[in-house]
Scaffold this motif. Structure first.
Motif, PDB file in Angstrom:
ATOM      1  N   ILE A   6       0.870  -1.187   0.000  1.00  0.00           N
ATOM      2  CA  ILE A   6       0.000   0.000   0.000  1.00  0.00           C
ATOM      3  C   ILE A   6       0.903   1.231   0.000  1.00  0.00           C
ATOM      4  CG2 ILE A   6      -1.821   1.283   1.180  1.00  0.00           C
ATOM      5  CD1 ILE A   6      -2.703  -1.251   2.545  1.00  0.00           C
ATOM      6  N   ILE A   7       0.773   2.054  -1.023  1.00  0.00           N
ATOM      7  CA  ILE A   7       1.507   3.336  -1.057  1.00  0.00           C
ATOM      8  C   ILE A   7       0.530   4.404  -0.548  1.00  0.00           C
ATOM      9  CG2 ILE A   7       2.724   5.008  -2.504  1.00  0.00           C
ATOM     10  CD1 ILE A   7       3.157   2.780  -4.568  1.00  0.00           C
ATOM     11  N   GLY A   8       0.918   5.088   0.526  1.00  0.00           N
ATOM     12  CA  GLY A   8      -0.003   6.044   1.152  1.00  0.00           C
ATOM     13  C   GLY A   8      -0.795   5.357   2.254  1.00  0.00           C
ATOM     14  N   SER A   9      -0.122   4.434   2.960  1.00  0.00           N
ATOM     15  CA  SER A   9      -0.809   3.592   3.953  1.00  0.00           C
ATOM     16  C   SER A   9      -1.266   4.357   5.193  1.00  0.00           C
ATOM     17  CB  SER A   9       0.113   2.449   4.392  1.00  0.00           C
ATOM     18  OG  SER A   9       1.252   2.984   5.057  1.00  0.00           O
ATOM     19  N   GLU A  10      -0.728   5.558   5.412  1.00  0.00           N
ATOM     20  CA  GLU A  10      -1.074   6.279   6.645  1.00  0.00           C
ATOM     21  C   GLU A  10      -2.212   7.274   6.446  1.00  0.00           C
ATOM     22  OE1 GLU A  10       0.586   4.839   9.397  1.00  0.00           O
ATOM     23  OE2 GLU A  10       0.944   3.655   7.593  1.00  0.00           O
ATOM     24  N   GLY A  11      -2.742   7.333   5.243  1.00  0.00           N
ATOM     25  CA  GLY A  11      -3.816   8.291   4.961  1.00  0.00           C
ATOM     26  C   GLY A  11      -5.197   7.738   5.296  1.00  0.00           C
ATOM     27  N   GLN A  12      -6.218   8.509   4.922  1.00  0.00           N
ATOM     28  CA  GLN A  12      -7.602   8.158   5.269  1.00  0.00           C
ATOM     29  C   GLN A  12      -7.994   6.780   4.738  1.00  0.00           C
ATOM     30  OE1 GLN A  12     -10.691  10.295   3.204  1.00  0.00           O
ATOM     31  NE2 GLN A  12     -12.182   9.999   4.845  1.00  0.00           N
ATOM     32  N   LEU A  13      -7.734   6.529   3.475  1.00  0.00           N
ATOM     33  CA  LEU A  13      -8.110   5.260   2.853  1.00  0.00           C
ATOM     34  C   LEU A  13      -7.111   4.158   3.211  1.00  0.00           C
ATOM     35  CD1 LEU A  13     -10.236   4.098   0.963  1.00  0.00           C
ATOM     36  CD2 LEU A  13      -8.952   4.979  -0.989  1.00  0.00           C
ATOM     37  N   GLY A  14      -5.817   4.499   3.160  1.00  0.00           N
ATOM     38  CA  GLY A  14      -4.766   3.507   3.404  1.00  0.00           C
ATOM     39  C   GLY A  14      -4.836   2.888   4.781  1.00  0.00           C
ATOM     40  N   SER A  15      -5.091   3.711   5.799  1.00  0.00           N
ATOM     41  CA  SER A  15      -5.081   3.185   7.172  1.00  0.00           C
ATOM     42  C   SER A  15      -6.216   2.184   7.370  1.00  0.00           C
ATOM     43  CB  SER A  15      -5.183   4.322   8.193  1.00  0.00           C
ATOM     44  OG  SER A  15      -6.436   4.951   8.081  1.00  0.00           O
ATOM     45  N   GLU A  16      -7.346   2.410   6.718  1.00  0.00           N
ATOM     46  CA  GLU A  16      -8.473   1.483   6.887  1.00  0.00           C
ATOM     47  C   GLU A  16      -8.306   0.278   5.961  1.00  0.00           C
ATOM     48  OE1 GLU A  16     -11.536   2.312   8.799  1.00  0.00           O
ATOM     49  OE2 GLU A  16     -11.388   4.499   8.994  1.00  0.00           O
ATOM     50  N   ILE A  31       2.795  -5.090   2.939  1.00  0.00           N
ATOM     51  CA  ILE A  31       3.844  -4.095   3.189  1.00  0.00           C
ATOM     52  C   ILE A  31       3.195  -2.714   3.084  1.00  0.00           C
ATOM     53  CG2 ILE A  31       6.210  -3.367   2.561  1.00  0.00           C
ATOM     54  CD1 ILE A  31       5.795  -6.521   2.874  1.00  0.00           C
ATOM     55  N   LEU A  32       3.427  -1.913   4.115  1.00  0.00           N
ATOM     56  CA  LEU A  32       2.883  -0.553   4.105  1.00  0.00           C
ATOM     57  C   LEU A  32       3.981   0.433   3.728  1.00  0.00           C
ATOM     58  CD1 LEU A  32       0.841  -0.545   7.453  1.00  0.00           C
ATOM     59  CD2 LEU A  32       0.174  -1.410   5.193  1.00  0.00           C
ATOM     60  N   SER A  33       3.589   1.530   3.087  1.00  0.00           N
ATOM     61  CA  SER A  33       4.584   2.576   2.817  1.00  0.00           C
ATOM     62  C   SER A  33       3.902   3.934   2.767  1.00  0.00           C
ATOM     63  CB  SER A  33       5.304   2.306   1.499  1.00  0.00           C
ATOM     64  OG  SER A  33       4.448   2.577   0.427  1.00  0.00           O
ATOM     65  N   ASP A  34       4.670   4.927   3.167  1.00  0.00           N
ATOM     66  CA  ASP A  34       4.188   6.306   3.141  1.00  0.00           C
ATOM     67  C   ASP A  34       5.421   7.209   3.221  1.00  0.00           C
ATOM     68  OD1 ASP A  34       0.985   7.333   4.026  1.00  0.00           O
ATOM     69  OD2 ASP A  34       2.598   8.790   3.770  1.00  0.00           O
ATOM     70  N   ILE A  35       5.181   8.507   3.137  1.00  0.00           N
ATOM     71  CA  ILE A  35       6.287   9.468   3.215  1.00  0.00           C
ATOM     72  C   ILE A  35       6.696   9.724   4.669  1.00  0.00           C
ATOM     73  CG2 ILE A  35       4.714  11.476   3.171  1.00  0.00           C
ATOM     74  CD1 ILE A  35       7.844  11.417   1.067  1.00  0.00           C
ATOM     75  N   LYS A  36       5.814   9.323   5.611  1.00  0.00           N
ATOM     76  CA  LYS A  36       6.103   9.534   7.039  1.00  0.00           C
ATOM     77  C   LYS A  36       7.245   8.640   7.512  1.00  0.00           C
ATOM     78  CE  LYS A  36       1.523  10.671   8.796  1.00  0.00           C
ATOM     79  NZ  LYS A  36       0.419  10.106   9.582  1.00  0.00           N
ATOM     80  N   ASN A  37       7.856   9.005   8.631  1.00  0.00           N
ATOM     81  CA  ASN A  37       8.968   8.210   9.154  1.00  0.00           C
ATOM     82  C   ASN A  37       8.523   6.908   9.794  1.00  0.00           C
ATOM     83  OD1 ASN A  37      11.013   9.923   8.416  1.00  0.00           O
ATOM     84  ND2 ASN A  37      10.715  11.212  10.228  1.00  0.00           N
ATOM     85  N   TYR A  38       7.296   6.853  10.269  1.00  0.00           N
ATOM     86  CA  TYR A  38       6.835   5.643  10.971  1.00  0.00           C
ATOM     87  C   TYR A  38       5.372   5.402  10.620  1.00  0.00           C
ATOM     88  CZ  TYR A  38       4.536   9.097  13.812  1.00  0.00           C
ATOM     89  OH  TYR A  38       3.742  10.139  14.194  1.00  0.00           O
ATOM     90  N   LEU A  71      -2.297   4.820  -3.266  1.00  0.00           N
ATOM     91  CA  LEU A  71      -3.313   5.736  -2.743  1.00  0.00           C
ATOM     92  C   LEU A  71      -2.786   7.152  -2.495  1.00  0.00           C
ATOM     93  CD1 LEU A  71      -4.810   3.272  -0.074  1.00  0.00           C
ATOM     94  CD2 LEU A  71      -5.330   3.420  -2.502  1.00  0.00           C
ATOM     95  N   ALA A  72      -1.478   7.356  -2.636  1.00  0.00           N
ATOM     96  CA  ALA A  72      -0.910   8.678  -2.295  1.00  0.00           C
ATOM     97  C   ALA A  72      -1.365   9.738  -3.305  1.00  0.00           C
ATOM     98  CB  ALA A  72       0.613   8.589  -2.295  1.00  0.00           C
ATOM     99  N   ALA A  73      -1.871  10.851  -2.806  1.00  0.00           N
ATOM    100  CA  ALA A  73      -2.293  11.951  -3.694  1.00  0.00           C
ATOM    101  C   ALA A  73      -2.511  13.215  -2.881  1.00  0.00           C
ATOM    102  CB  ALA A  73      -3.594  11.597  -4.411  1.00  0.00           C
ATOM    103  N   ILE A  74      -2.460  14.360  -3.556  1.00  0.00           N
ATOM    104  CA  ILE A  74      -2.894  15.622  -2.934  1.00  0.00           C
ATOM    105  C   ILE A  74      -4.337  15.851  -3.396  1.00  0.00           C
ATOM    106  CG2 ILE A  74      -2.502  18.116  -2.771  1.00  0.00           C
ATOM    107  CD1 ILE A  74       0.472  17.593  -3.268  1.00  0.00           C
ATOM    108  N   LEU A  75      -5.238  16.110  -2.431  1.00  0.00           N
ATOM    109  CA  LEU A  75      -6.671  16.194  -2.737  1.00  0.00           C
ATOM    110  C   LEU A  75      -7.086  17.569  -3.291  1.00  0.00           C
ATOM    111  CD1 LEU A  75      -8.197  14.227   0.286  1.00  0.00           C
ATOM    112  CD2 LEU A  75      -7.484  13.361  -1.937  1.00  0.00           C
TER     113      LEU A  75
END
Ligand code: AKB
Length: 313
Positions: A6-16, A31-38, A71-75
Motif C-alpha cells: 500500500i503506497i499512502g498507507s497512513e492516509g484516510q483510505l490507506g489506514s483502513e 507491506i505498508l509505505s508512506d512518506i512519514k517516518n513511521y 493511494l498517495a495523492a494531494i486532494l
C-alpha cells in the motif's frame, strides 16, 4: 500468496485498507509505505517517497510484491494551493507504478480516481459513467489524466490496473487531508465535543458520499473480480449515498437537539458546485456486483459509535 504494497498507507483510505487486508491475508504479506517516518500500524513498514522510482522499485523487488494499492495523492482543496506540486505528485507517482506494471514486475494495481473528474458541464444528477469530463481543479485534472493513462497502459501494454471514481469518503480512523468533502467527517468531531460546527460549504450543497466500510469493500470486490468481466479500463463510477450539510445537521440534531452548524462557505464551495449531486454506478453493479450497504443514517450511527470508541481508547 504474492505480497501486497500500500503506497499512502497512513492516509484516510490507506489506514483502513491495511486494517481490512490484515484480516484477509497473512500479515507478513502486507507491506505498508508512506512518506512519514513511521507507521501507526504494526505491519511491515517502509518509508517511501512515491516519486522516487528507484526506491519504490527496490522495495517492490526485495519483498517480491505483485499487487500495489497506490493511494498517495494531494486532494482537491489542498491541490489548489500549489497546482504544480499537485500535478507532479499525482501524475509522476502514478507513472512510477504504471511503468513497474508495464515491465511486469507487478501484476495488479489499484489506483483511486474521484468524482472530481466531473465538472460543471457534466450531467448533475445520476452522472453516467460516460459523461462530459471537464474538471475545474488541478486534482480533478490529474485524476482525469491518470484515468486516461491507466486505460492507455491496459490497452497498449496489457497491464491490469483497476480504478474507482470515489465520492467523498466518510471515516473515523484517520482524518481526510484537504478535500472538498472533508466537512462530512469534520462535523462529527464538533458534534461529539458539543461545539458549533463551522461548515465551509452552503447548507444545501448536495454531494455523493460513501462510508469507509463500503469504500473498502468496493476495492476488495473490484480487485477480486475476474478480469474478463471488467469492461471499464479507466475507472468505475461508484455510488454510496448523497447528502447536504443540512441533511447531516438535521440527522445529528435528532440525537442532540442543541447541536448547531454555522455556514461560512469559502473557496471550496465553487469546487463542490462543479461536482455531481449523485452518481450512476451501473457498470460497477453489473460487472462486479456492487451494492452499497450504508446510507446516511447508518453512516452517522456508525461514525458516532466508532469515534466514541476511539475517544475511550
Ligand atoms: C476531495 O474532496 O478532494 C476528495 C474527493 C471527492 O476525491 N474527497
Amino acid at each position: 500468496m504474492s505480497k501486497l504494497l500500500i503506497i499512502g498507507s497512513e492516509g484516510q483510505l490507506g489506514s483502513e485498507l491495511s486494517n481490512f487486508l490484515k484480516m484477509k491475508y497473512d500479515r507478513n504479506d502486507i507491506i505498508l509505505s508512506d512518506i512519514k517516518n513511521y507507521s501507526n500500524s504494526n505491519l511491515i513498514y517502509e518509508k517511501i517517497d512515491a516519486l522516487d522510482k528507484d526506491n519504490l522499485s527496490e522495495v517492490i523487488k526485495d519483498y517480491n510484491i505483485k499487487e500495489v494499492f497506490h493511494l498517495a495523492a494531494i486532494l482537491s482543496a489542498n491541490g489548489e494551493k500549489d497546482p504544480m506540486l499537485t500535478w507532479n505528485l499525482n501524475m509522476n507517482s502514478l507513472f512510477n507504478v504504471l511503468e513497474l506494471a508495464k515491465e511486469k514486475i507487478i501484476k495488479k494495481v489499484f489506483w483511486p480516481s474521484s468524482i472530481s473528474v466531473f465538472g460543471s458541464t457534466s450531467i448533475k444528477d445520476n452522472t453516467p459513467q460516460f459523461s462530459i469530463t471537464e474538471p475545474s481543479t488541478i486534482y480533478g485534472i490529474s485524476k482525469l489524466a491518470g484515468e486516461r493513462w491507466c486505460e492507455y497502459y491496459n490497452m497498449k501494454y496489457n497491464t491490469d490496473i483497476r480504478s474507482i471514481r470515489f465520492p467523498g469518503i466518510i471515516s473515523s480512523n484517520t482524518l481526510p487531508g484537504g478535500g472538498t468533502t472533508d466537512y462530512a467527517v469534520d462535523i462529527f468531531y464538533s458534534f461529539l465535543e458539543n461545539k458549533t460546527y463551522e461548515c465551509f460549504l452552503e447548507k444545501d450543497t448536495m454531494l455523493p458520499m460513501i462510508y469507509i466500510d463500503d469504500a473498502i469493500q468496493s476495492i476488495f470486490q473490484l480487485m477480486s473480480a475476474n478480469r474478463k468481466d471488467l469492461s471499464i479500463n479507466s475507472s468505475y463510477n461508484l455510488s454510496g449515498f448523497s447528502t447536504t450539510p443540512d441533511m447531516m445537521e438535521n440527522e445529528l440534531k435528532k440525537i442532540n437537539k442543541y447541536f448547531d452548524v454555522k455556514y461560512s462557505p469559502d473557496f471550496r464551495q465553487s469546487i463542490a458546485e462543479s461536482w455531481p449531486n449523485s452518481i450512476d454506478d451501473l457498470y460497477a453493479r453489473k460487472e462486479w456486483d456492487w451494492n452499497p450497504r450504508y446510507d446516511l443514517r447508518r453512516t452517522i450511527k456508525e461514525m458516532i459509535t466508532k469515534l466514541k470508541e476511539k475517544n475511550n481508547e
